[in-house]
Design a protein around this motif. Sequence first.
Motif, mmCIF file in Angstrom:
data_model
loop_
_atom_site.group_PDB
_atom_site.id
_atom_site.type_symbol
_atom_site.label_atom_id
_atom_site.label_comp_id
_atom_site.label_asym_id
_atom_site.label_seq_id
_atom_site.Cartn_x
_atom_site.Cartn_y
_atom_site.Cartn_z
ATOM 1 N N VAL A 99 -6.835 3.977 -5.141
ATOM 2 C CA VAL A 99 -7.992 3.814 -3.387
ATOM 3 C C VAL A 99 -8.680 5.735 -3.205
ATOM 4 O O VAL A 99 -7.725 6.296 -2.732
ATOM 5 C CB VAL A 99 -8.009 3.171 -2.615
ATOM 6 N N ASN A 100 -9.670 5.409 -3.050
ATOM 7 C CA ASN A 100 -9.843 7.200 -2.071
ATOM 8 C C ASN A 100 -9.592 8.533 -2.839
ATOM 9 O O ASN A 100 -9.229 9.480 -1.970
ATOM 10 C CB ASN A 100 -8.941 7.209 -0.847
ATOM 11 N N ALA A 104 -6.814 9.046 -1.112
ATOM 12 C CA ALA A 104 -6.983 10.290 0.375
ATOM 13 C C ALA A 104 -6.410 11.248 0.386
ATOM 14 O O ALA A 104 -7.288 12.630 0.305
ATOM 15 C CB ALA A 104 -7.597 9.342 0.774
ATOM 16 N N THR A 140 -10.403 11.685 -4.802
ATOM 17 C CA THR A 140 -11.290 12.107 -3.924
ATOM 18 C C THR A 140 -11.216 13.844 -4.278
ATOM 19 O O THR A 140 -10.018 14.604 -5.246
ATOM 20 C CB THR A 140 -11.598 13.500 -3.110
ATOM 21 N N THR A 199 0.863 5.222 0.605
ATOM 22 C CA THR A 199 -0.013 5.885 0.745
ATOM 23 C C THR A 199 0.566 7.702 0.471
ATOM 24 O O THR A 199 2.093 7.724 0.713
ATOM 25 C CB THR A 199 -0.580 6.019 2.075
ATOM 26 N N ASP A 233 -3.163 4.725 -2.017
ATOM 27 C CA ASP A 233 -3.926 5.377 -1.576
ATOM 28 C C ASP A 233 -4.007 6.797 -1.834
ATOM 29 O O ASP A 233 -2.801 8.098 -1.453
ATOM 30 C CB ASP A 233 -3.540 5.225 0.129
ATOM 31 N N ARG A 250 0.729 -1.307 0.070
ATOM 32 C CA ARG A 250 -0.313 0.332 0.125
ATOM 33 C C ARG A 250 0.909 1.180 0.194
ATOM 34 O O ARG A 250 1.618 1.002 0.701
ATOM 35 C CB ARG A 250 -0.846 0.038 1.287
#
Length: 113
Positions: A79-80, A49, A82, A17, A47, A15
């Motif tokens: 993912v995530n 986000a 926005t 981030t 990720d 992962r």
Amino acid sequence: MGFEARTDTHAGHVRVTLAGECDLAVREQLHTILEDAVRSAPLVVVDLAAVDFLDSSGVHGLIVAHHAASARGGRVTVVNPTGAVAAVLDITGVGELLGPAAAPADDPARADG
């Protein structure tokens, strides 16, 4: 906010981030992080986000990582995303290309192989 990246290794996947701005100024750093992740696991989950800006350099880095993973029989997924980041991924088609896969824990036998 500047750019930050953290990599966490799990059974069968890595992962990555990301946080801050993924732009031309961090292109090489992003490329290196994603390249290392692709080399170390068959599934790389990125990720987004905490990413508040993604330009064509960031999109390019994700696509290069996708091609590298595919060449190894692996996958990169995001993912995530926005706001504006999600919009950029949708407009470019990268959101669909790198859409989320099933969570690695959902199929442990597949994650191991």
